[in-house]
Design a protein around this motif. Structure first.
Motif, PDB file in Angstrom:
ATOM      1  N   LYS A  34      61.315  61.438  85.684  1.00 13.04           N
ATOM      2  CA  LYS A  34      62.509  60.624  85.383  1.00 13.04           C
ATOM      3  C   LYS A  34      62.353  59.776  84.118  1.00 13.04           C
ATOM      4  O   LYS A  34      63.052  58.782  83.932  1.00 13.04           O
ATOM      5  CB  LYS A  34      62.910  59.715  86.568  1.00 13.04           C
ATOM      6  N   SER A  35      61.416  60.183  83.254  1.00  7.85           N
ATOM      7  CA  SER A  35      61.323  59.501  81.954  1.00  7.85           C
ATOM      8  C   SER A  35      62.454  59.974  81.036  1.00  7.85           C
ATOM      9  O   SER A  35      62.781  59.311  80.054  1.00  7.85           O
ATOM     10  CB  SER A  35      59.957  59.770  81.299  1.00  7.85           C
ATOM     11  N   GLY A  36      63.017  61.162  81.349  1.00  7.69           N
ATOM     12  CA  GLY A  36      64.158  61.645  80.576  1.00  7.69           C
ATOM     13  C   GLY A  36      63.869  62.881  79.729  1.00  7.69           C
ATOM     14  O   GLY A  36      64.567  63.125  78.742  1.00  7.69           O
ATOM     15  N   LYS A  37      62.906  63.676  80.146  1.00  8.27           N
ATOM     16  CA  LYS A  37      62.559  64.880  79.365  1.00  8.27           C
ATOM     17  C   LYS A  37      63.753  65.836  79.253  1.00  8.27           C
ATOM     18  O   LYS A  37      64.092  66.287  78.171  1.00  8.27           O
ATOM     19  CB  LYS A  37      61.364  65.615  80.020  1.00  8.27           C
ATOM     20  N   ASP A  38      64.356  66.132  80.409  1.00 11.78           N
ATOM     21  CA  ASP A  38      65.488  67.070  80.390  1.00 11.78           C
ATOM     22  C   ASP A  38      66.663  66.467  79.622  1.00 11.78           C
ATOM     23  O   ASP A  38      67.323  67.150  78.844  1.00 11.78           O
ATOM     24  CB  ASP A  38      65.947  67.400  81.823  1.00 11.78           C
ATOM     25  N   TYR A  39      66.896  65.189  79.863  1.00  8.46           N
ATOM     26  CA  TYR A  39      68.039  64.511  79.227  1.00  8.46           C
ATOM     27  C   TYR A  39      67.919  64.586  77.707  1.00  8.46           C
ATOM     28  O   TYR A  39      68.843  64.996  77.004  1.00  8.46           O
ATOM     29  CB  TYR A  39      68.056  63.047  79.703  1.00  8.46           C
ATOM     30  N   ASP A  80      68.380  68.107  88.254  1.00 10.87           N
ATOM     31  CA  ASP A  80      67.604  66.882  88.491  1.00 10.87           C
ATOM     32  C   ASP A  80      67.923  66.265  89.859  1.00 10.87           C
ATOM     33  O   ASP A  80      67.699  65.094  90.094  1.00 10.87           O
ATOM     34  CB  ASP A  80      67.830  65.862  87.355  1.00 10.87           C
ATOM     35  N   LYS A  84      65.624  70.027  93.933  1.00  4.08           N
ATOM     36  CA  LYS A  84      64.350  70.142  93.223  1.00  4.08           C
ATOM     37  C   LYS A  84      63.291  69.282  93.909  1.00  4.08           C
ATOM     38  O   LYS A  84      62.153  69.705  94.089  1.00  4.08           O
ATOM     39  CB  LYS A  84      64.525  69.710  91.758  1.00  4.08           C
ATOM     40  N   ARG A  88      59.618  70.356  95.414  1.00  4.75           N
ATOM     41  CA  ARG A  88      58.685  70.082  94.323  1.00  4.75           C
ATOM     42  C   ARG A  88      57.226  70.262  94.760  1.00  4.75           C
ATOM     43  O   ARG A  88      56.425  70.874  94.059  1.00  4.75           O
ATOM     44  CB  ARG A  88      58.905  68.666  93.770  1.00  4.75           C
ATOM     45  N   ARG A 128      53.046  69.548  81.252  1.00  5.28           N
ATOM     46  CA  ARG A 128      52.493  68.645  82.267  1.00  5.28           C
ATOM     47  C   ARG A 128      50.972  68.576  82.268  1.00  5.28           C
ATOM     48  O   ARG A 128      50.385  67.716  82.920  1.00  5.28           O
ATOM     49  CB  ARG A 128      52.969  69.065  83.660  1.00  5.28           C
ATOM     50  N   ARG A 159      66.881  55.558  87.548  1.00  8.77           N
ATOM     51  CA  ARG A 159      67.276  56.963  87.303  1.00  8.77           C
ATOM     52  C   ARG A 159      66.955  57.872  88.492  1.00  8.77           C
ATOM     53  O   ARG A 159      67.070  59.080  88.396  1.00  8.77           O
ATOM     54  CB  ARG A 159      66.571  57.490  86.053  1.00  8.77           C
ATOM     55  N   ASN A 188      62.177  55.769  75.981  1.00  9.07           N
ATOM     56  CA  ASN A 188      63.524  56.129  76.427  1.00  9.07           C
ATOM     57  C   ASN A 188      63.988  55.173  77.530  1.00  9.07           C
ATOM     58  O   ASN A 188      64.145  55.561  78.691  1.00  9.07           O
ATOM     59  CB  ASN A 188      63.533  57.583  76.925  1.00  9.07           C
ATOM     60  N   ASP A 190      66.745  53.042  76.866  1.00  9.10           N
ATOM     61  CA  ASP A 190      68.142  52.666  76.605  1.00  9.10           C
ATOM     62  C   ASP A 190      69.075  53.869  76.717  1.00  9.10           C
ATOM     63  O   ASP A 190      68.641  55.012  76.632  1.00  9.10           O
ATOM     64  CB  ASP A 190      68.272  52.099  75.181  1.00  9.10           C
ATOM     65  N   ASP A 191      70.362  53.545  76.857  1.00 11.75           N
ATOM     66  CA  ASP A 191      71.353  54.634  76.912  1.00 11.75           C
ATOM     67  C   ASP A 191      71.519  55.296  75.542  1.00 11.75           C
ATOM     68  O   ASP A 191      71.771  56.491  75.448  1.00 11.75           O
ATOM     69  CB  ASP A 191      72.715  54.099  77.373  1.00 11.75           C
ATOM     70  N   ILE A 193      70.342  57.045  72.504  1.00  8.64           N
ATOM     71  CA  ILE A 193      69.118  57.753  72.099  1.00  8.64           C
ATOM     72  C   ILE A 193      69.213  58.315  70.678  1.00  8.64           C
ATOM     73  O   ILE A 193      68.405  59.167  70.284  1.00  8.64           O
ATOM     74  CB  ILE A 193      68.737  58.870  73.110  1.00  8.64           C
TER      75      ILE A 193
HETATM   76  N1  LIG Z   1      68.538  57.514  77.797  1.00  7.25           N
HETATM   77  C1  LIG Z   1      69.169  57.798  78.944  1.00  7.25           C
HETATM   78  N2  LIG Z   1      70.401  57.279  79.157  1.00  7.25           N
HETATM   79  C2  LIG Z   1      71.067  57.536  80.303  1.00  7.25           C
HETATM   80  N3  LIG Z   1      70.583  58.315  81.316  1.00  7.25           N
HETATM   81  C3  LIG Z   1      69.380  58.864  81.151  1.00  7.25           C
HETATM   82  C4  LIG Z   1      68.608  58.646  79.965  1.00  7.25           C
HETATM   83  N4  LIG Z   1      67.446  59.325  80.085  1.00  7.25           N
HETATM   84  C5  LIG Z   1      67.499  59.937  81.282  1.00  7.25           C
HETATM   85  N5  LIG Z   1      68.648  59.659  81.927  1.00  7.25           N
HETATM   86  C6  LIG Z   1      69.050  60.125  83.289  1.00  7.25           C
HETATM   87  O1  LIG Z   1      67.944  59.891  84.150  1.00  7.25           O
HETATM   88  C7  LIG Z   1      67.816  60.953  85.101  1.00  7.25           C
HETATM   89  C8  LIG Z   1      66.410  61.534  84.971  1.00  7.25           C
HETATM   90  O2  LIG Z   1      66.283  62.131  83.668  1.00  7.25           O
HETATM   91  P1  LIG Z   1      65.641  63.573  83.485  1.00  7.25           P
HETATM   92  O3  LIG Z   1      66.069  64.502  84.570  1.00  7.25           O
HETATM   93  O4  LIG Z   1      65.889  63.965  82.087  1.00  7.25           O
HETATM   94  O5  LIG Z   1      64.096  63.181  83.693  1.00  7.25           O
HETATM   95  P2  LIG Z   1      62.824  64.128  83.654  1.00  7.25           P
HETATM   96  O6  LIG Z   1      61.780  63.412  82.876  1.00  7.25           O
HETATM   97  O7  LIG Z   1      63.238  65.484  83.173  1.00  7.25           O
HETATM   98  O8  LIG Z   1      62.438  64.140  85.193  1.00  7.25           O
HETATM   99  P3  LIG Z   1      61.619  65.205  86.044  1.00  7.25           P
HETATM  100  O9  LIG Z   1      60.195  65.150  85.567  1.00  7.25           O
HETATM  101  O10 LIG Z   1      61.793  64.689  87.427  1.00  7.25           O
HETATM  102  O11 LIG Z   1      62.252  66.558  85.825  1.00  7.25           O
HETATM  103  C9  LIG Z   1      68.908  61.961  84.808  1.00  7.25           C
HETATM  104  O12 LIG Z   1      69.975  61.733  85.690  1.00  7.25           O
HETATM  105  C10 LIG Z   1      69.316  61.632  83.359  1.00  7.25           C
HETATM  106  O13 LIG Z   1      70.663  61.934  83.124  1.00  7.25           O
END
Ligand SMILES: Nc1ncnc2c1ncn2[C@@H]1O[C@H](COP(=O)(O)OP(=O)(O)OP(=O)(O)O)[C@@H](O)[C@H]1O
Length: 205
Positions: A34-39, A80, A84, A88, A128, A159, A188, A190-191, A193
């Motif tokens: 949930k650090s936001g890799k996919d996002y 997400d 999953k 996991r 990973r 998140r 990451n 803030d909203d 990016i």
């Molecule tokens: N900068 C951001 N602003 C708003 N929402 C965000 C931001 N970054 C991530 N999110 C949201 O946070 C949630 C987790 O992000 P994401 O799925 O990208 O994490 P991840 O690192 O891929 O997690 P995992 O390892 O569990 O797959 C998602 O719902 C995503 O939309």
């Protein structure tokens, strides 16, 4: 079997197939859950849609395997959400076992699955392990750049992150914690990016 010099992905059974595959840039993204890799990588891919660029998920082949064997929805496993999270643990254990036998197994399978061989820019969204980085660097050298995505635990919790024993303390989540040599570290929290994306894109040029 495809000839190696056709730069075809059809046979990903051994590293030798990649001798003639020469991507110009490979961005290797990692970060805690949930650090936001996919996002970030999803939006990056959209921003780069004028370039020949592909997003590769190393977990893709693992999820296909599980989706088939448990009759699950592959798209939900890639997302997400809860689906999953439910599977996991099992997926990690199976993936671990395969990786122990061959560190490049899922890297090759993912490159094949996303038909990346002939595409010059690769975004690998879910690195990973040190061995994942090792495999890419051994095969593609200086084309590789590592990007670490960092978010505060409080933000990750907002998140959807819940500390889960057996997952958050497992090798798949912690192996890269003590690595401190990244080509780029981005925060990451803030909203907005836009700045993060600009810095990442500068690694491609
Ligand atoms: N900068 C951001 N602003 C708003 N929402 C965000 C931001 N970054 C991530 N999110 C949201 O946070 C949630 C987790 O992000 P994401 O799925 O990208 O994490 P991840 O690192 O891929 O997690 P995992 O390892 O569990 O797959 C998602 O719902 C995503 O939309």
């Amino acid at each position: 079997m495809a000839a190696a010099d056709s730069r075809d992905c059809a046979d990903a059974s051994g590293d030798s197939i990649f001798l003639s595959v020469k991507p110009r840039r490979i961005l290797l993204f990692s970060g805690k859950r949930k650090s936001g890799k996919d996002y970030i990588t999803d939006i990056l891919q959209q921003r780069l849609n004028h370039l020949p660029c592909v997003t590769i998920k190393i977990s893709g082949p693992i999820k296909i395997h599980w989706a088939k064997s448990l009759n699950l929805d592959f798209k939900e496993l890639l997302g997400d959400g809860e689906y999953k999270e439910k599977y996991r643990g099992q997926m990690i254990a199976w993936g671990e076992n395969m990786r122990n036998k061959d560190i490049g197994y899922f890297c090759r399978a993912a490159i094949d699955m996303y038909n990346a061989c002939n595409i010059p820019i690769w975004i690998v969204s879910d690195i990973r392990r040190k061995t994942d980085i090792q495999w890419f660097v051994e095969n593609f050298g200086s084309a590789c750049k590592t990007v670490r995505i960092i978010a505060d635990d409080e933000i990750r919790t907002k998140r959807g992150w819940i500390f889960t024993p057996g997952i958050d303390d497992a090798e798949s989540e912690c192996d890269l914690d003590n690595m401190n040599k990244w080509d780029l570290k981005v925060y990451n929290n803030d909203d907005d990016i836009d700045d993060i994306l600009d810095t990442i894109i500068s690694l491609i040029n």
